[in-house]
Design a protein around this motif. Sequence first.
Motif, PDB file in Angstrom:
ATOM      1  N   ALA A   1       8.221   2.245   0.132  1.00 51.60           N
ATOM      2  CA  ALA A   1       7.218   1.225  -0.175  1.00 51.60           C
ATOM      3  C   ALA A   1       6.081   1.842  -0.986  1.00 51.60           C
ATOM      4  CB  ALA A   1       6.680   0.591   1.105  1.00 51.60           C
TER       5      ALA A   1
ATOM      6  N   ALA B   1       8.327  -3.480  -2.562  1.00 55.21           N
ATOM      7  CA  ALA B   1       7.465  -2.687  -1.676  1.00 55.21           C
ATOM      8  C   ALA B   1       7.071  -3.495  -0.444  1.00 55.21           C
ATOM      9  CB  ALA B   1       6.217  -2.228  -2.429  1.00 55.21           C
ATOM     10  N   TRP B   2       6.726  -4.756  -0.649  1.00 52.75           N
ATOM     11  CA  TRP B   2       6.340  -5.612   0.469  1.00 52.75           C
ATOM     12  C   TRP B   2       7.510  -5.802   1.438  1.00 52.75           C
ATOM     13  CZ3 TRP B   2       7.780 -10.783   1.672  1.00 52.75           C
ATOM     14  CH2 TRP B   2       7.029 -11.349   2.701  1.00 52.75           C
ATOM     15  N   LEU B   3       8.708  -6.039   0.894  1.00 49.65           N
ATOM     16  CA  LEU B   3       9.879  -6.206   1.750  1.00 49.65           C
ATOM     17  C   LEU B   3      10.198  -4.919   2.509  1.00 49.65           C
ATOM     18  CD1 LEU B   3      12.190  -8.315  -0.590  1.00 49.65           C
ATOM     19  CD2 LEU B   3      11.010  -9.081   1.483  1.00 49.65           C
TER      20      LEU B   3
ATOM     21  N   TRP C   1       4.927   0.813  -4.751  1.00 49.48           N
ATOM     22  CA  TRP C   1       3.545   0.426  -5.058  1.00 49.48           C
ATOM     23  C   TRP C   1       3.009   1.258  -6.225  1.00 49.48           C
ATOM     24  CZ3 TRP C   1       2.107  -4.074  -3.947  1.00 49.48           C
ATOM     25  CH2 TRP C   1       2.335  -4.670  -2.710  1.00 49.48           C
TER      26      TRP C   1
ATOM     27  N   ALA D   1       6.414  -4.775  -6.658  1.00 52.64           N
ATOM     28  CA  ALA D   1       5.530  -5.110  -5.542  1.00 52.64           C
ATOM     29  C   ALA D   1       6.282  -5.913  -4.478  1.00 52.64           C
ATOM     30  CB  ALA D   1       4.317  -5.885  -6.050  1.00 52.64           C
ATOM     31  N   THR D   2       7.162  -6.789  -4.901  1.00 55.23           N
ATOM     32  CA  THR D   2       7.970  -7.557  -3.952  1.00 55.23           C
ATOM     33  C   THR D   2       8.878  -6.628  -3.152  1.00 55.23           C
ATOM     34  OG1 THR D   2       7.937  -9.480  -5.410  1.00 55.23           O
ATOM     35  CG2 THR D   2       9.645  -9.437  -3.719  1.00 55.23           C
TER      36      THR D   2
ATOM     37  N   MET E   1       8.014  -2.612   3.372  1.00 53.20           N
ATOM     38  CA  MET E   1       6.980  -2.447   4.409  1.00 53.20           C
ATOM     39  C   MET E   1       7.333  -3.283   5.640  1.00 53.20           C
ATOM     40  SD  MET E   1       3.455  -2.257   2.186  1.00 53.20           S
ATOM     41  CE  MET E   1       2.589  -3.169   3.415  1.00 53.20           C
ATOM     42  N   ARG E   2       7.788  -4.486   5.428  1.00 53.80           N
ATOM     43  CA  ARG E   2       8.176  -5.349   6.541  1.00 53.80           C
ATOM     44  C   ARG E   2       9.352  -4.774   7.303  1.00 53.80           C
ATOM     45  NH1 ARG E   2       9.601 -11.044   5.106  1.00 53.80           N
ATOM     46  NH2 ARG E   2       9.865 -11.093   7.345  1.00 53.80           N
TER      47      ARG E   2
END
Length: 139
Positions: A29, A131-133, A33, A128-129, A135-136
Amino acid sequence: MHGFTDAEVALGRVADVEKAARARSGWYARYLWAFAAGQLVLVPIAVLWHGFASALAFGFVNTALVTGLSLYAARQRVVRRGFGVKHGVIVGIWAAVFVLAVTFGNTAFANSPAFAAAAALTCALPLATGAWLEMRRSS
């Protein structure tokens, strides 16, 4: 009964390894980023600047970004199952968006700061998408 105890211990180890892998896989992630942030610099250089200075600046910034990210990724000890496919899809989508943004930026929208800003955000969006996924998933 001894067989059940061995199986229980083995399953406990597997759970510990999986927990450690999840905790340590947040590096991807951070990688994405940083790659996304790089787009906010690279895309405007590619769209707004022209000539030798642009090529030199783009090459320097891109080389620094890719080298830094590659060294960072090479030092990571945990790679989750399916990482290659996930990374390939994210980078493939980014590459297609980047090529379209730079192509349109240099032909139809030459010297347009508004287009350069929108293109930079659009190029950063797949990263970014991802990275967000990630992180989740790693939490």
